[in-house]
Design a protein around this motif. Sequence first.
Motif, PDB file in Angstrom:
ATOM      1  N   ILE A   1      -8.865   9.505  -3.745  1.00 33.83           N
ATOM      2  CA  ILE A   1     -10.082   8.984  -3.637  1.00 33.83           C
ATOM      3  C   ILE A   1     -10.586   9.313  -2.200  1.00 33.83           C
ATOM      4  CG2 ILE A   1     -10.058   7.151  -5.283  1.00 33.83           C
ATOM      5  CD1 ILE A   1      -9.385   5.201  -3.109  1.00 33.83           C
TER       6      ILE A   1
ATOM      7  N   ILE B   1     -16.305   3.818  -1.895  1.00 30.17           N
ATOM      8  CA  ILE B   1     -15.152   4.446  -2.317  1.00 30.17           C
ATOM      9  C   ILE B   1     -15.509   5.795  -3.407  1.00 30.17           C
ATOM     10  CG2 ILE B   1     -13.065   4.492  -3.852  1.00 30.17           C
ATOM     11  CD1 ILE B   1     -12.580   1.815  -2.735  1.00 30.17           C
TER      12      ILE B   1
ATOM     13  N   LYS C   1      -4.305  10.151  -8.192  1.00 30.95           N
ATOM     14  CA  LYS C   1      -5.447   9.513  -7.865  1.00 30.95           C
ATOM     15  C   LYS C   1      -5.771   9.900  -6.885  1.00 30.95           C
ATOM     16  CE  LYS C   1      -7.589   4.712  -7.384  1.00 30.95           C
ATOM     17  NZ  LYS C   1      -7.175   3.386  -7.099  1.00 30.95           N
TER      18      LYS C   1
ATOM     19  N   TRP D   1     -15.538   3.204   5.426  1.00 30.78           N
ATOM     20  CA  TRP D   1     -15.709   1.822   5.730  1.00 30.78           C
ATOM     21  C   TRP D   1     -16.832   1.894   6.880  1.00 30.78           C
ATOM     22  CZ3 TRP D   1     -10.325   3.235   5.767  1.00 30.78           C
ATOM     23  CH2 TRP D   1      -9.801   2.677   4.792  1.00 30.78           C
TER      24      TRP D   1
ATOM     25  N   ARG E   1       0.868  -1.206  -0.287  1.00 25.62           N
ATOM     26  CA  ARG E   1      -0.022  -0.105   0.066  1.00 25.62           C
ATOM     27  C   ARG E   1       0.805   1.261  -0.010  1.00 25.62           C
ATOM     28  NH1 ARG E   1      -4.617   1.645   4.667  1.00 25.62           N
ATOM     29  NH2 ARG E   1      -5.904   2.860   3.046  1.00 25.62           N
TER      30      ARG E   1
ATOM     31  N   HIS F   1     -10.182  -6.766  -3.420  1.00 26.71           N
ATOM     32  CA  HIS F   1      -9.962  -5.670  -4.432  1.00 26.71           C
ATOM     33  C   HIS F   1      -8.869  -4.878  -4.180  1.00 26.71           C
ATOM     34  CE1 HIS F   1     -11.440  -4.221  -0.352  1.00 26.71           C
ATOM     35  NE2 HIS F   1     -10.727  -2.971  -0.867  1.00 26.71           N
ATOM     36  N   GLY F   2      -8.354  -4.088  -5.006  1.00 29.01           N
ATOM     37  CA  GLY F   2      -7.270  -3.191  -4.896  1.00 29.01           C
ATOM     38  C   GLY F   2      -7.215  -2.220  -5.719  1.00 29.01           C
ATOM     39  N   GLY F   3      -6.115  -1.249  -5.612  1.00 29.98           N
ATOM     40  CA  GLY F   3      -6.043   0.161  -6.599  1.00 29.98           C
ATOM     41  C   GLY F   3      -4.890  -0.236  -7.653  1.00 29.98           C
TER      42      GLY F   3
ATOM     43  N   ASP G   1     -11.299  -5.804   2.948  1.00 27.82           N
ATOM     44  CA  ASP G   1     -11.432  -4.918   4.069  1.00 27.82           C
ATOM     45  C   ASP G   1     -11.755  -5.233   5.229  1.00 27.82           C
ATOM     46  OD1 ASP G   1     -10.410  -2.923   2.116  1.00 27.82           O
ATOM     47  OD2 ASP G   1     -12.406  -1.796   1.645  1.00 27.82           O
TER      48      ASP G   1
ATOM     49  N   THR H   1      -9.940   0.542  -9.716  1.00 27.89           N
ATOM     50  CA  THR H   1     -10.280  -0.256  -8.371  1.00 27.89           C
ATOM     51  C   THR H   1     -10.495  -1.506  -9.353  1.00 27.89           C
ATOM     52  OG1 THR H   1     -10.940   1.896  -7.264  1.00 27.89           O
ATOM     53  CG2 THR H   1     -11.527  -0.457  -6.382  1.00 27.89           C
TER      54      THR H   1
ATOM     55  N   HIS I   1      -6.747  -6.923  -1.577  1.00 29.06           N
ATOM     56  CA  HIS I   1      -6.796  -7.348  -0.219  1.00 29.06           C
ATOM     57  C   HIS I   1      -8.126  -7.213   0.188  1.00 29.06           C
ATOM     58  CE1 HIS I   1      -7.148  -2.981  -0.797  1.00 29.06           C
ATOM     59  NE2 HIS I   1      -8.082  -2.870   0.313  1.00 29.06           N
TER      60      HIS I   1
HETATM   61  O1  LIG Z   1      -7.346   2.533  -4.427  1.00 29.97           O
HETATM   62  C1  LIG Z   1      -8.366   2.048  -4.591  1.00 29.97           C
HETATM   63  O2  LIG Z   1      -8.963   2.138  -5.738  1.00 29.97           O
HETATM   64  C2  LIG Z   1      -8.789   1.175  -3.554  1.00 29.97           C
HETATM   65  C3  LIG Z   1      -8.786   1.493  -2.017  1.00 29.97           C
HETATM   66  C4  LIG Z   1      -9.028   0.527  -1.162  1.00 29.97           C
HETATM   67  O3  LIG Z   1      -9.440  -0.668  -1.378  1.00 29.97           O
HETATM   68  C5  LIG Z   1      -9.471   1.041   0.174  1.00 29.97           C
HETATM   69  O4  LIG Z   1      -9.081   2.062   0.406  1.00 29.97           O
HETATM   70  O5  LIG Z   1      -9.416   0.173   1.040  1.00 29.97           O
END
Ligand SMILES: O=C(O)CCC(=O)C(=O)O
Length: 274
Positions: A262, A204, A260, A266, A130, A250-252, A179, A216, A177
């Motif tokens: 965002i 998100i 980027k 949660w 990350r 999921h991941g970025g 969440d 994503t 990963h």
């Molecule tokens: O950066 C992204 O698109 C995913 C971010 C993400 O998975 C998170 O913040 O838990």
Amino acid sequence: MLPLSAGIKDHPPSLMASLGRSLRKTKNRVIVLGVCSLLIILYIVFFRSPDAATAVSANVVGAVGGSIKSEGEMYDPYRNMKVLSWSPRLFYYSKFLSHKECDEVINMGKDKLERSKVVGAKSDEVIQDRSSSGYWVPYSQSKFIDDRISAVTHIEPSFMEQLHLLHYDPTQEYKPHFDWFPRNLNEHQEQQLKDHGQRYATFIIFLDDVEEGGETWFPKPDIKVKPVKGDGILFYDLLPSGEEDNEALHGGLPVIKGEKWIVTKWIRQKRWSS
Ligand SMILES: O=C(O)CCC(=O)C(=O)O
Ligand SMILES: [Fe+2]
């Protein structure tokens, strides 16, 4: 021969009298028509037209099917939502924030970013998986977003963690990963899990377009969501049964060109704040 009075009574009505009667009838019809039209207009204004509905309760979140006024524009989650997948449960919300609101949120934290961490076995750690930087937005500043997320998820803001602003430069990424929290937690994290439950859902919002990369990514159904300024996604980290959803991986993806921005929200199983 008929008496005179009988003659007057039975005589066909005069032109004036019949004109008067027909005028009265017309007047009655106009009144009935007017009342009906008024009722129809009132019905359309208060029950059918979304804009009018918003005008009635502009800031009452969720009161009119989740409609929220955003800079004069009505946000209608039913019209603006698209199902991307049912496994994992993943939904796309277009125009969730206006461009001005996106810029406002970036400005809230752009000078306060810190290298992102992940929840580790011993403590929260900085790791290569990350590589972004982040900032926890105070509740007082994110209320308008929390309320909007609440309206579309039908979950009270008190179940939500603070909004997390994330920034990625080129090459930075967040590897796939979950969440939801793993099992090997330290004492403090274990207590937090008991008190607030698992992360149940994630919302998100993309605060800017990315020139290239930075999608994503959900590897299981292989869905890549391209960042579009103001649009958002909601996905459930847990199954309806409450078990962790392994499909919610999921991941970025690495940013290739541009930056980027965002925000992540949660949502817990139990209240996060009172
Ligand atoms: O950066 C992204 O698109 C995913 C971010 C993400 O998975 C998170 O913040 O838990
Ligand atoms: Fe995530």
